[in-house]
Design a protein around this motif. Structure first.
Motif, PDB file in Angstrom:
ATOM      1  N   ARG A 132      14.119   2.693  -4.929  1.00 38.99           N
ATOM      2  CA  ARG A 132      12.990   2.103  -5.691  1.00 38.99           C
ATOM      3  C   ARG A 132      12.296   0.887  -5.006  1.00 38.99           C
ATOM      4  O   ARG A 132      11.154   0.939  -4.872  1.00 38.99           O
ATOM      5  CB  ARG A 132      13.659   1.600  -7.095  1.00 38.99           C
ATOM      6  N   SER A 133      13.100  -0.078  -4.471  1.00 36.95           N
ATOM      7  CA  SER A 133      12.443  -1.064  -3.784  1.00 36.95           C
ATOM      8  C   SER A 133      11.898  -0.530  -2.345  1.00 36.95           C
ATOM      9  O   SER A 133      11.045  -1.409  -1.708  1.00 36.95           O
ATOM     10  CB  SER A 133      13.687  -2.030  -3.446  1.00 36.95           C
ATOM     11  N   ILE A 135       9.961   2.134  -2.318  1.00 33.44           N
ATOM     12  CA  ILE A 135       8.988   3.325  -2.288  1.00 33.44           C
ATOM     13  C   ILE A 135       7.864   2.721  -3.653  1.00 33.44           C
ATOM     14  O   ILE A 135       6.817   2.663  -3.386  1.00 33.44           O
ATOM     15  CB  ILE A 135       9.632   4.686  -3.114  1.00 33.44           C
ATOM     16  N   VAL A 136       8.586   1.752  -4.414  1.00 36.03           N
ATOM     17  CA  VAL A 136       7.612   1.487  -5.777  1.00 36.03           C
ATOM     18  C   VAL A 136       6.829   0.401  -4.938  1.00 36.03           C
ATOM     19  O   VAL A 136       5.494   0.097  -5.453  1.00 36.03           O
ATOM     20  CB  VAL A 136       8.232   0.849  -6.503  1.00 36.03           C
ATOM     21  N   GLU A 137       7.334  -0.400  -4.189  1.00 36.82           N
ATOM     22  CA  GLU A 137       6.176  -1.479  -3.351  1.00 36.82           C
ATOM     23  C   GLU A 137       5.532  -0.710  -2.140  1.00 36.82           C
ATOM     24  O   GLU A 137       6.020   0.048  -1.518  1.00 36.82           O
ATOM     25  CB  GLU A 137       7.076  -2.516  -3.055  1.00 36.82           C
ATOM     26  N   ARG A 138       4.156  -1.149  -1.923  1.00 37.23           N
ATOM     27  CA  ARG A 138       3.360  -0.657  -1.043  1.00 37.23           C
ATOM     28  C   ARG A 138       3.979  -0.698   0.379  1.00 37.23           C
ATOM     29  O   ARG A 138       4.445  -1.773   0.853  1.00 37.23           O
ATOM     30  CB  ARG A 138       2.090  -0.865  -1.068  1.00 37.23           C
ATOM     31  N   LYS A 171      18.671  10.130  -9.664  1.00 36.59           N
ATOM     32  CA  LYS A 171      17.336   9.343  -9.631  1.00 36.59           C
ATOM     33  C   LYS A 171      17.176   8.381  -8.652  1.00 36.59           C
ATOM     34  O   LYS A 171      18.091   8.031  -7.682  1.00 36.59           O
ATOM     35  CB  LYS A 171      17.294   8.645 -11.244  1.00 36.59           C
ATOM     36  N   MET A 251       4.720  10.094  -3.482  1.00 39.00           N
ATOM     37  CA  MET A 251       3.777   9.708  -4.187  1.00 39.00           C
ATOM     38  C   MET A 251       4.117   8.478  -5.292  1.00 39.00           C
ATOM     39  O   MET A 251       3.354   7.932  -5.970  1.00 39.00           O
ATOM     40  CB  MET A 251       3.572  10.905  -5.157  1.00 39.00           C
ATOM     41  N   GLY A 252       5.380   8.314  -4.923  1.00 34.94           N
ATOM     42  CA  GLY A 252       5.799   6.860  -5.776  1.00 34.94           C
ATOM     43  C   GLY A 252       6.002   7.257  -7.220  1.00 34.94           C
ATOM     44  O   GLY A 252       6.386   6.336  -7.929  1.00 34.94           O
ATOM     45  N   ARG A 253       6.104   8.550  -7.408  1.00 35.25           N
ATOM     46  CA  ARG A 253       6.506   8.884  -8.861  1.00 35.25           C
ATOM     47  C   ARG A 253       7.429   9.980  -9.233  1.00 35.25           C
ATOM     48  O   ARG A 253       7.284  11.051  -8.364  1.00 35.25           O
ATOM     49  CB  ARG A 253       5.183   9.163  -9.550  1.00 35.25           C
TER      50      ARG A 253
END
Lengths: 366, 534
Positions: A132-133, A135-138, A171, A251-253
Motif C-alpha cells: 500500500r505505501s 503504490i497508493v502514494e505517487r 490484498k 493502476m493503484g486500484r
C-alpha cells in the motif's frame, strides 16, 4: 485491554528456536482488517540480534466484544491461532520461500497489574512495509519493481496452491516488502487446506470482503455458499485476487472496489436491503461490462507516461489480468490450462513465467 | 397526409435505451438483497477506526475502497476529500476513485443518443467500431453486443444488428435488459414471433413481471394468447398495491382485455393498478387506452408529475390542441425512443397540418427515415412537406420511393394522392384530379372511408389553390365533406375532424389572399361536375 497490549519491554520465549525475544516497540495499530482477527503487532529482537515481527493475542482480545457466546468465541480464536501456527509450520516445511512463514511461536503467562493472563504469539520476519505505501502514494515504485513484486506474489500463490493451500485473503496489506527486491505474501490466518481443517472452512467469505472476488460478495443462497467453499472455487478466488493485485500495482486500484464504484447502485453487492439480490449469475453481465471498463482504463494507465516499447512489454499483462480475474469463476485461469492441456486448470506456472519474462524484457528496453 | 401516429394500435413493447439511460427500476433485481455476513460492515468499521487514528493517504484510500464494496458511500466522503486535497502525492488511480466516490466522475463512454437524430453518422459509426473492438477483447460481454445492435439499428443497419442481438441472447438468455432489448429489436424488424420465442425460452418469464409484460405485448402482436395472462390478471385484480415492476404488465393486460372485448370495468381496474407506480411507457399506454377504450383512469394526474413521459405528453398535448407543446414533446419522444415511427409521424403531422411549419415536419421525417428507412407513411409526410416547401424535385424523388409500396392496399391511396399533389403543383389540374379521385376510390374500395375523406380534403385544397374552384363551390363541398365526416365512427371522426378543421381554415384563409391563387385554365370542367367515388 488484555496482556497482549502491554508487552513492550518484556522478554518472551520462543518455543521452536528456544530463543528469547525482547519486545522493542508496538507497531502501528492493527493494520489487519480481516474480520475476526484480534491481535497486536510488535517489533521484537532475539538474543542473537535478529529483528522480527511478533503478532500477539490474549484471551481478552480473543473474547472480543462483550456479550454473546464468550466460550464459543474463545474456542474459535484459540483454534484459529492453533490453525495459523500449524499451517505456517506446514508452509515452512514445504519450503515456500515467497510466503511469510513463522520464525517462531510461543505462549506464556503474563502478569499485568497483578492479574495473570496468557499470551499467544507468532514471530515472523520483519517487513519494511506493505504494498500500500509503495503504490497508493505517487512515484514510489517503478515498473521493474512492480513486475518483480507481481512475479514474487504469483510464485507465492503458486507455491501455496501446489501445497494444497488456498490463501483466501490476498490484498495489498498482506503483500509485504521484505527488502527492495523481495516481496512475500503474508497472513495465512484465513487460509484453507484439506490437510489443515479450520473453523472457517465452512464459510465462503473468509477473507476481507473489501477485495473479495465477486462470486463471494454476491452469494445469496446456501447452495452458492457451499459451492464457494470447494477448494477449486477458493483457488479461483485466489486467482482473481492475484489479477486484482496486478491491477493495483499498475493502476493503484484493486479490481473489486474500483469496479463496484462503476456499477449502478442496483447492481452493487447486497447490503442491508440494497444492491443486487438475485445471486451472482444474474449480475454477471453487469459485472463483466464494468470489468471491461476497468480493463480499458488500465490500458490507458499503461500507455500513459511510457514509451511504445515499454508499453509493448507491459501489454501482455492486460490479457493475463483478464484470465486471472475473469468475472466468471468457472472460466478463470490460463486458456491453455483450461483447454485440458495441463492437468491443473487453475495452475499459475504460465503466469509466473510470463511475469518473469516481462520483467526480463523490461530490463532490456528500460 | 393522414396518419398522425396516434391512430395505430399501441402495444406495450419494451423500450430500448442504452444501459446508462435505462430506468434504474428496470435494472433492479427482482429479488430483495440480503447480506449473509453476520457483521457486514466490520472491515469498514476497522478501517474507519484506523483512519481516525492516523489520517494518512493509505488509510483514506482503504476507507474509500471498503465503503464502495460494502455499500456505504457516505463513509467515503471525508477520506475521499482528504485524498483530493493531498493531490500531488496520491497515485492517479486513487485520485480518480476518490472523485468517483464523491460523484464527480461521469462516464464519458456513453454516446449522447439524446441527440441521435442529429448525431453525425461518423460519430455513431466510430462508436460502433469502438464497441466492436471491445467485444473482440471480451466476446462474452453481452451488454456490448446488444449496444452494438442498438446503434446499428438506429443508424439503419438493422440487418447487421441481428448478429449481435443473437449473440447477446445466446450469452445471456435470462437477463432482463438483454431480453427486453431483443424483444424490441425483433418487433422493430417485424419479427414478433422471434421476440416471443426469445422471451418464452427464458427462465425469467416465470417470475419477472418485466419479461411477462414484454411477453404480453409480443404475444398480442403475434395474435397469440400470452402464457401467463390468467394468473397475472388474477393477481392484479386482487391487489391494490403495485410496484413499478408490474406497471407495464398491468397496462399490457388491460390492453389485451380491451382488444379481446373484455369488460370495461376490468380494463379500468387493471389500468388503474398499473398507474399506481408507472413507468413512462405504462403512462403512454394508459393515455392511449383512455382514448381508445373510453375509460377514465386519471392519467392526466399522473402525467402532471412526470416530465419523462414524453410520448404520453405529446399525445396529451395533441388532444388538448396544444400543438406547439405537442411537437416539442414529440421531439423529446423520438430522441428517447427512435424505434417507434409514431413519434416522428405525430410530430410531422402536427407541425405540418396544425402549425403549417413544413420545415419542422420535414426535419421530423428526415430524422425518422434515418432509423425507419422504408416507412411509407414517413415518406408520404416527407413528400408532402417537400412539396409545400417548394422542393418539387426532391418531392418527386420521395414519391418514387413511396411508389415502391403502391401494391400495398393500405399505401396505394397515399401514392395516388402524392401523384395528384405533384400534378397540381405542375399545373396539371386534370391529371391531379384523376390521381386524387383514384386515391379516394382505392380507399373507398378498401373500406377506409376516413382515408377517402382525407384525400377529398386535400383535393379540395389543391382545387382552390389552383384556381379551379371558387368560393361558392368550396362552400358547397365544405358542407358536403363535413356531413360525410359526421357519418364516420366516433374514433375515426375524432381523428379526421382535426385535420379537416385545420385544412378548411387554411382554405378559407386562401380566399382572402387571391395572390396565392393560380389562374384557372380555360376549358376546365368545374369540380362540382365530377362524380366523387366516396
Amino acid at each position: 485491554m488484555g496482556a497482549a497490549s502491554h508487552l513492550a519491554g518484556r522478554q518472551l520465549p520462543g518455543r521452536r528456536s528456544k530463543r528469547m525475544w525482547t519486545v522493542i516497540e508496538p507497531l502501528e495499530p492493527d493494520n489487519d482488517h480481516t474480520p475476526g482477527q484480534f491481535s497486536v503487532g510488535y517489533v521484537v529482537e532475539s538474543d542473537t540480534g535478529q529483528r522480527a515481527f511478533l503478532k500477539a493475542s490474549d484471551l481478552n482480545l480473543m473474547m472480543g466484544a462483550e456479550g454473546g457466546d464468550v466460550i464459543g468465541r474463545m474456542q474459535d480464536a484459540l483454534s484459529a491461532h492453533q490453525f495459523e501456527r500449524s499451517i505456517l509450520e506446514y508452509c515452512r516445511g514445504s519450503n515456500m520461500d515467497r510466503v511469510v512463514t513463522a520464525i517462531d511461536h510461543g505462549d506464556c503467562p503474563v502478569v499485568i497489574d497483578g492479574v495473570r493472563d496468557a499470551v499467544f504469539y507468532l514471530v515472523f520476519e520483519l517487513a519494511k512495509c506493505d504494498l500500500r505505501s509503495k503504490i497508493v502514494e505517487r512515484e514510489k515504485a517503478d515498473d521493474l519493481w512492480r513486475l518483480t513484486a507481481l512475479h514474487h506474489l504469483a510464485i507465492a500463490i503458486h507455491q501455496l496452491h501446489k501445497g494444497g493451500v488456498c490463501h483466501n485473503d490476498i490484498k495489498p496489506a498482506n503483500c509485504l516488502v521484505i527488502d527492495h527486491s523481495l516481496q512475500k505474501l503474508a497472513d495465512l490466518g484465513r487460509a484453507t487446506s484439506a490437510s489443515h481443517p479450520a473453523a472457517h472452512d465452512a464459510h465462503h467469505d473468509v477473507g476481507d470482503d473489501t477485495y473479495a472476488a465477486p462470486e463471494i460478495l454476491y452469494a445469496q443462497s446456501v447452495e452458492e455458499c457451499s459451492l464457494l467453499c470447494k477448494p477449486q472455487r477458493r483457488r479461483a478466488s485466489d486467482l482473481y485476487q492475484l489479477g486484482s493485485i496486478a491491477t493495483y500495482l499498475f493502476m493503484g486500484r484493486m479490481i473489486t472496489p474500483e469496479l463496484v464504484l462503476r456499477l449502478e447502485p442496483a447492481h452493487r453487492p447486497p447490503s442491508d436491503q440494497n444492491g443486487w439480490g438475485g445471486g451472482y449469475a444474474s449480475v454477471l453481465p453487469y459485472w463483466r461490462h464494468a470489468f471491461n471498463d476497468v480493463m480499458i482504463d488500465l490500458e490507458c494507465s499503461l500507455r500513459t507516461g511510457r514509451t511504445r516499447k515499454q508499453f509493448e512489454v507491459l501489454s501482455p499483462l492486460l490479457q493475463a489480468i483478464r484470465y486471472l480475474s475473469e468475472p466468471d469463476p468457472r472460466l478463470r485461469g490460463h486458456p491453455i490450462n483450461r483447454a485440458g492441456l495441463e492437468k491443473d486448470i487453475l495452475g499459475l506456472q504460465r503466469f509466473v513465467s510470463l511475469f518473469n519474462d516481462m520483467r526480463s524484457r523490461l530490463l532490456i528496453v528500460r | 397526409m393522414q396518419d398522425d401516429g396516434r391512430s395505430h394500435v399501441r402495444a406495450m413493447v419494451p423500450r430500448w435505451r442504452s444501459l446508462a439511460r435505462t430506468s434504474r427500476q428496470e435494472l433492479r433485481s427482482s429479488r430483495r438483497a440480503t447480506s449473509l455476513s453476520a457483521n457486514p460492515s466490520a472491515s469498514l468499521d476497522k478501517r474507519l477506526l484506523a483512519w481516525r487514528r492516523d489520517r494518512s493517504i493509505v488509510s483514506a484510500a482503504e476507507v474509500v475502497d471498503a465503503a464502495a464494496t460494502l455499500g456505504q458511500p457516505e463513509a467515503a466522503i471525508g477520506p475521499a476529500k482528504f485524498l483530493l486535497d493531498s493531490g500531488s502525492d496520491v497515485a492517479g488511480g486513487v485520485l480518480r476513485a476518490a472523485r468517483r466516490a464523491l460523484g464527480q466522475v461521469a462516464d464519458s463512454t456513453e454516446l449522447d443518443l439524446g441527440n441521435f437524430g442529429s448525431a453525425p453518422d461518423q460519430q455513431v459509426q466510430a462508436r460502433i467500431n469502438q464497441l466492436k473492438d471491445r467485444l473482440r477483447s471480451d466476446p462474452r460481454d453481452a451488454l456490448v453486443a446488444i449496444e452494438i445492435a442498438r446503434l446499428q439499428t438506429l443508424s439503419g443497419q438493422a440487418k447487421s444488428a441481428r448478429r449481435y442481438v443473437d449473440l447477446a441472447v445466446r450469452l445471456q438468455h435470462n437477463n432482463r435488459y438483454i431480453l427486453r432489448s431483443a424483444a424490441r429489436y425483433f418487433t422493430f424488424v417485424e419479427e414478433p414471433d422471434l421476440a416471443l420465442h426469445v422471451l418464452t425460452n427464458s427462465d425469467a418469464i416465470r417470475s419477472d413481471p418485466w419479461i411477462q409484460a414484454a411477453e404480453v405485448a409480443t404475444s398480442d402482436l403475434c395474435g397469440k394468447t400470452p402464457k401467463w395472462t390468467h394468473k397475472a390478471i388474477a393477481t392484479f385484480t386482487a391487489s391494490t398495491k403495485q410496484d413499478v415492476a408490474s406497471s407495464e404488465l398491468a397496462l399490457g393486460l388491460a390492453t389485451l382485455e380491451h382488444k379481446a372485448g373484455g369488460k370495461r370495468k376490468l380494463v379500468r381496474r387493471l389500468a388503474e393498478n398499473g398507474l399506481r407506480n408507472p413507468t413512462e411507457n405504462a403512462i403512454a399506454q394508459a393515455v392511449w387506452l383512455e382514448r381508445n377504450a373510453a375509460i377514465d383512469v386519471s392519467s392526466g394526474v399522473v402525467l402532471a408529475e412526470r416530465t419523462d413521459a414524453t410520448e404520453a405528453l405529446a399525445m396529451k398535448h395533441y388532444e388538448d390542441e396544444e400543438y406547439l407543446k405537442c411537437t416539442q414533446n414529440a421531439w423529446r419522444w423520438v430522441k428517447d425512443q427512435p424505434f417507434s415511427p409514431r413519434g416522428y409521424l405525430l410530430g410531422a403531422c402536427c407541425a405540418s397540418i396544425q402549425l403549417h411549419d413544413h420545415q419542422q415536419a420535414l426535419n421530423f421525417c428526415e430524422a425518422g427515415l434515418l432509423v425507419h428507412r422504408s416507412q411509407p407513411l414517413l415518406l408520404n409526410c416527407l413528400m408532402f412537406s417537400q412539396t409545400y416547401m417548394g422542393y418539387i424535385h426532391q418531392a418527386e424523388a420521395t414519391l418514387s420511393r413511396l411508389e415502391g409500396f403502391s401494391r400495398d392496399p393500405q399505401i396505394g391511396p397515399f401514392v395516388d394522392a402524392g401523384r395528384g399533389l405533384l400534378a397540381y403543383r405542375r399545373n396539371d389540374i386534370v391529371g391531379g384530379r384523376e390521381h386524387y379521385l383514384a386515391a379516394m376510390k382505392t380507399a373507398s374500395v378498401n373500406g377506409d372511408h376516413s382515408l377517402a375523406l382525407n384525400a377529398l380534403i386535400y383535393w379540395l385544397e389543391q382545387e382552390v389553390m389552383s384556381g379551379s374552384m371558387n368560393r361558392d363551390q368550396w362552400y358547397f363541398f365544405k358542407k358536403s365533406a363535413q356531413a360525410r365526416i359526421f357519418k364516420l365512427s366516433k374514433e375515426r371522426r375524432h381523428n379526421l375532424q382535426r385535420v379537416w378543421n385545420a385544412r378548411s381554415k387554411h382554405v378559407d384563409s386562401l380566399f382572402d389572399r387571391p395572390d396565392l391563387f393560380a389562374a384557372s385554365p380555360a376549358g376546365l370542367a368545374p369540380a362540382a361536375s365530377l362524380a366523387l367515388p366516396i
